[in-house]
Design an enzyme around this catalytic site. Structure first.
Site, PDB file in Angstrom:
ATOM      1  N   GLU A   1       0.856  -1.198   0.000  1.00 42.72           N
ATOM      2  CA  GLU A   1       0.000   0.000   0.000  1.00 42.72           C
ATOM      3  C   GLU A   1       0.881   1.233   0.000  1.00 42.72           C
ATOM      4  O   GLU A   1       1.849   1.320   0.778  1.00 42.72           O
ATOM      5  CB  GLU A   1      -0.899   0.077   1.243  1.00 42.72           C
ATOM      6  CG  GLU A   1      -1.972  -0.962   1.362  1.00 42.72           C
ATOM      7  CD  GLU A   1      -2.780  -0.773   2.662  1.00 42.72           C
ATOM      8  OE1 GLU A   1      -2.985   0.399   3.081  1.00 42.72           O
ATOM      9  OE2 GLU A   1      -3.179  -1.788   3.242  1.00 42.72           O
TER      10      GLU A   1
ATOM     11  N   GLU B   1     -14.128   5.415  -1.622  1.00 47.22           N
ATOM     12  CA  GLU B   1     -15.097   4.478  -1.047  1.00 47.22           C
ATOM     13  C   GLU B   1     -15.943   5.201   0.000  1.00 47.22           C
ATOM     14  O   GLU B   1     -15.424   5.642   1.028  1.00 47.22           O
ATOM     15  CB  GLU B   1     -14.358   3.272  -0.457  1.00 47.22           C
ATOM     16  CG  GLU B   1     -13.551   2.505  -1.501  1.00 47.22           C
ATOM     17  CD  GLU B   1     -12.584   1.498  -0.889  1.00 47.22           C
ATOM     18  OE1 GLU B   1     -13.042   0.607  -0.137  1.00 47.22           O
ATOM     19  OE2 GLU B   1     -11.364   1.612  -1.151  1.00 47.22           O
TER      20      GLU B   1
ATOM     21  N   LYS C   1     -16.353   4.460   4.071  1.00 44.16           N
ATOM     22  CA  LYS C   1     -15.278   4.748   5.019  1.00 44.16           C
ATOM     23  C   LYS C   1     -15.618   6.025   5.772  1.00 44.16           C
ATOM     24  O   LYS C   1     -16.469   6.803   5.342  1.00 44.16           O
ATOM     25  CB  LYS C   1     -13.949   4.896   4.272  1.00 44.16           C
ATOM     26  CG  LYS C   1     -13.420   3.574   3.709  1.00 44.16           C
ATOM     27  CD  LYS C   1     -12.021   3.744   3.164  1.00 44.16           C
ATOM     28  CE  LYS C   1     -11.419   2.390   2.823  1.00 44.16           C
ATOM     29  NZ  LYS C   1     -10.038   2.516   2.324  1.00 44.16           N
TER      30      LYS C   1
ATOM     31  N   GLU D   1     -10.220   9.680   4.739  1.00 42.02           N
ATOM     32  CA  GLU D   1     -10.380   8.249   4.479  1.00 42.02           C
ATOM     33  C   GLU D   1     -11.179   7.956   3.213  1.00 42.02           C
ATOM     34  O   GLU D   1     -10.998   6.921   2.581  1.00 42.02           O
ATOM     35  CB  GLU D   1     -11.030   7.560   5.678  1.00 42.02           C
ATOM     36  CG  GLU D   1     -10.097   7.359   6.852  1.00 42.02           C
ATOM     37  CD  GLU D   1      -8.927   6.438   6.506  1.00 42.02           C
ATOM     38  OE1 GLU D   1      -9.161   5.341   5.993  1.00 42.02           O
ATOM     39  OE2 GLU D   1      -7.770   6.843   6.726  1.00 42.02           O
TER      40      GLU D   1
END
Length: 633
Positions: free
Chosen positions: A556, A607, A610, A615
């Site tokens: 990541e 997303e 989240k 985030e």
């Protein structure tokens, strides 16, 4: 070749036109990992037009074998590694393979060798190679053919081996190599060796001259007692010969089954250098001189490869993305796979299994890191049947049509970011049980765990890298396992967080990998960016617990595009484009020069499930698949 790199056959190799038939031959590896390759009949015509009389096929292909009939081209035919266990344990499987892939063609096609497996030594599949070779050999004999059987090894079979006369097999490889070599000796067959001078040059550019690796006459020679080595190719071949002699075998010849040089993807990977290597190689072998250790023994070699294959990762490196599913407005998996392919994204990481996503990935050519959920770690560690059940559900149904490059136990491997913490104690046993279950199912998928930088104690500058007192015992255990299996460590590296925590001392340009950043010295090493510094900090910590042969894959990394003063679209775009440029250079890090870093950008989509703020804003794309910003993959 275990590391995926683009190698090209340079069609300016006019030397092929000038090679007389004789005691030696240059061949070429004919790979099929592309969806835009010419037809086999056209490929065979091309080979004939260039006086190429030998090819190596990595696995049987009926269309290619049919096209090769009556062509006058000799063939090394490989078997797939996944068949080794069945060949070894069941002679009828070996017989069936021979009857399907050799018997129908052998009357009009000269099989020079059958290569039973490729580069599995050392490793879990190595134990099956001797019996698999014997059973394939017996099946060929029963069918009435006298075709030599061998196995293709990489230089990873060697222990510390400089200069060449010190060549010795590694402790792990020695028993298997001894068994294989005694079989080859008894059958008067050759050992197939994959010898790339490219890799030593990339791993140690300070000590491996470019000219020496390119087989250039201008190279400074290397002295080994009374022998003089003018090039690295001869040195590598003789290193293996020395290793063979040390286990009592001196009558087995070496055939170089793969060698070559890439044309792009790294500083040294240029068309000019690839052309120089291949032309110099042909000139060397055409001379018939042999090597310093085996003067006059003509070396046969196969250049890698005939075509650039577009289903391999681009360049001498790979960039992937993390495909998270924490949103209720994301596109369908099939649409996502189409998006990935359109953007030439060939590697993804899934944090947990999802049947719809894995089904969509089947046959896509996209490689996958598949994670397990942290909540399963305890059961995997304590109950091997739970690990076996997970593999049976999430690997076996897909493994023949999805390329799993790693299974991550703990945080998208076997687990994620669980160290340090209460779950950390289960990581090593969970990894071992998942690894055992994958192997029992007949697959060779590396197992790892994904860790964050929280495993470290105070670690500035990078050479002071050290694991925290809490993390050290578990990390030592994990790294010992990874080292024994030749698996990498998955590491989550976010330069965003040090910048967020200490903006006065961590300059924005340094965190964004900008060329204009003020470099940070560390003894004799200079760090131009924080990404390299973070990776090398973990390498330093690994060395302090006695492990130096485990690679790092960055599982990541990324930068948010909103939610904070530094979290802007412009900064996120700069970071990710700079990251790709950095990795594409092939420079490696200051501590590991030439060791190409593989990294996965976080994340594919914004997303919405989240927490609000930063985030939700790590994605390269919005859920409607429009770009948040452009990244040049």
């Amino acid at each position: 070749m275990t590391m995926e790199k683009i190698y090209a056959f340079i069609f300016v190799l006019n030397c092929f036109l000038n090679i007389h038939p004789g005691a030696r031959a240059i061949g070429i590896n004919y790979g099929l990992n592309g969806d835009d390759l010419p037809s086999p009949s056209d490929a065979i015509s091309l080979l004939q037009s260039r006086n190429i009389s030998k090819v190596r096929l990595f696995e049987p292909n009926s269309v290619v074998l049919t096209a090769l009939k009556d062509s006058g081209i000799d063939v090394i035919l490989g078997t797939e590694n996944q068949n080794l266990q069945s060949f070894a344990s069941d002679p009828s499987t070996a017989t069936s393979w021979v009857n399907t892939n050799v018997v129908p063609y052998a009357s009009s096609l000269n099989f020079e060798y059958i290569a039973v497996g490729n580069e599995v030594i050392p490793g879990d599949l190595a134990q099956y190679v001797p019996s698999a070779m014997q059973n394939i050999d017996a099946a060929l004999f029963a069918a009435g053919f006298a075709i030599p059987v061998s196995h293709a090894v990489s230089m990873s079979i060697m222990g510390p081996s400089f200069p060449p006369s010190n060549g010795v097999f590694s402790t792990e490889a020695t028993p298997i190599m001894t068994e294989i070599l005694k079989f080859l000796s008894s059958k008067n067959s050759s050992l197939l060796v994959n010898a790339y001078t490219w890799f030593p040059r990339q791993s140690d550019p300070n000590n491996v001259q470019l000219e020496y690796a390119l087989i250039d006459d201008a190279a400074k020679p290397v002295t080994d007692n009374s022998l003089i080595y003018q090039n690295l190719f001869d040195a590598m071949v003789d290193t293996v010969y020395a290793g063979m002699e040390k286990v009592g075998v001196s009558n087995v010849d070496i055939v170089v089954a793969e060698t070559g040089w890439p044309t792009a993807g790294s500083t040294d990977a240029t068309i000019e250098n690839a052309q120089k290597f291949n032309n110099n190689l042909i000139k060397l072998l055409a001379s018939g001189k042999g090597t310093p250790r085996k003067p006059g023994k003509v070396v046969e070699a196969y250049i890698f490869a005939l075509f650039n294959e577009n289903l391999k990762p681009e360049g001498a490196w790979a960039i992937g993305v993390n495909y998270g599913l924490n949103g209720d407005n994301l596109p369908s998996p099939s649409d996502v796979v189409s998006l990935l392919k359109s953007r030439k994204i060939q590697k993804i990481r899934l944090f947990e299994p999802n049947a719809a996503v894995l089904t969509a990935l089947q046959g896509s050519g996209i490689s996958v890191i598949l994670g397990t959920e942290n909540q399963n770690l305890q059961s995997f560690a304590l109950d091997p049947s739970a690990a076996a059940s997970w593999v049976a559900t999430n690997i076996i149904p897909y493994a023949l049509s999805v390329n799993f490059v790693h299974v991550g136990v703990v945080n998208g491997a076997v687990g994620n970011d669980a160290i340090p913490g209460t779950l950390a104690q289960y990581g090593p046993s969970a990894m071992q049980n998942i690894d055992t279950a994958i192997f029992a199912a007949g697959f060779a998928v590396p197992v790892s765990t994904a860790v964050s930088m929280q495993i470290l104690g105070p670690s500035f500058p990078p050479s002071n890298g050290v694991f925290s007192a809490e993390a050290t015992p578990i990390m030592t255990q994990i790294l010992t396992f990874l080292s024994s299996k030749n698996y990498p460590l998955l590491l989550n590296v976010y330069t965003w967080f040090p910048r967020l925590d200490d903006p006065n001392n961590v300059h924005l340009d340094y965190a964004l990998l900008e060329d204009t950043a003020t470099p940070v010295p560390d003894n004799s090493l200079i760090y131009q960016n924080l990404f390299d510094a973070m990776v090398d900090t973990v390498y330093a910590a690994m060395e302090k617990v006695g492990v130096s042969n485990v690679d790092i894959v960055v599982a990541e990394t990324g930068w948010p595009s909103a939610g904070n003063i530094d979290a802007t679209v412009e900064n996120a775009q700069r970071y990710n484009n700079n990251l790709i440029k950095l990795l594409a250079s092939g420079k490696g890090t200051p501590r590991k020069p030439g060791k190409v870093v593989e990294a996965y950008i976080f994340a594919l989509f914004n997303e919405n499930l989240k927490p609000e703020g930063v985030e939700q804003n790590w994605g390269l794309f919005y859920p409607n698949m429009a770009e948040v910003y452009h990244v040049d993959f």
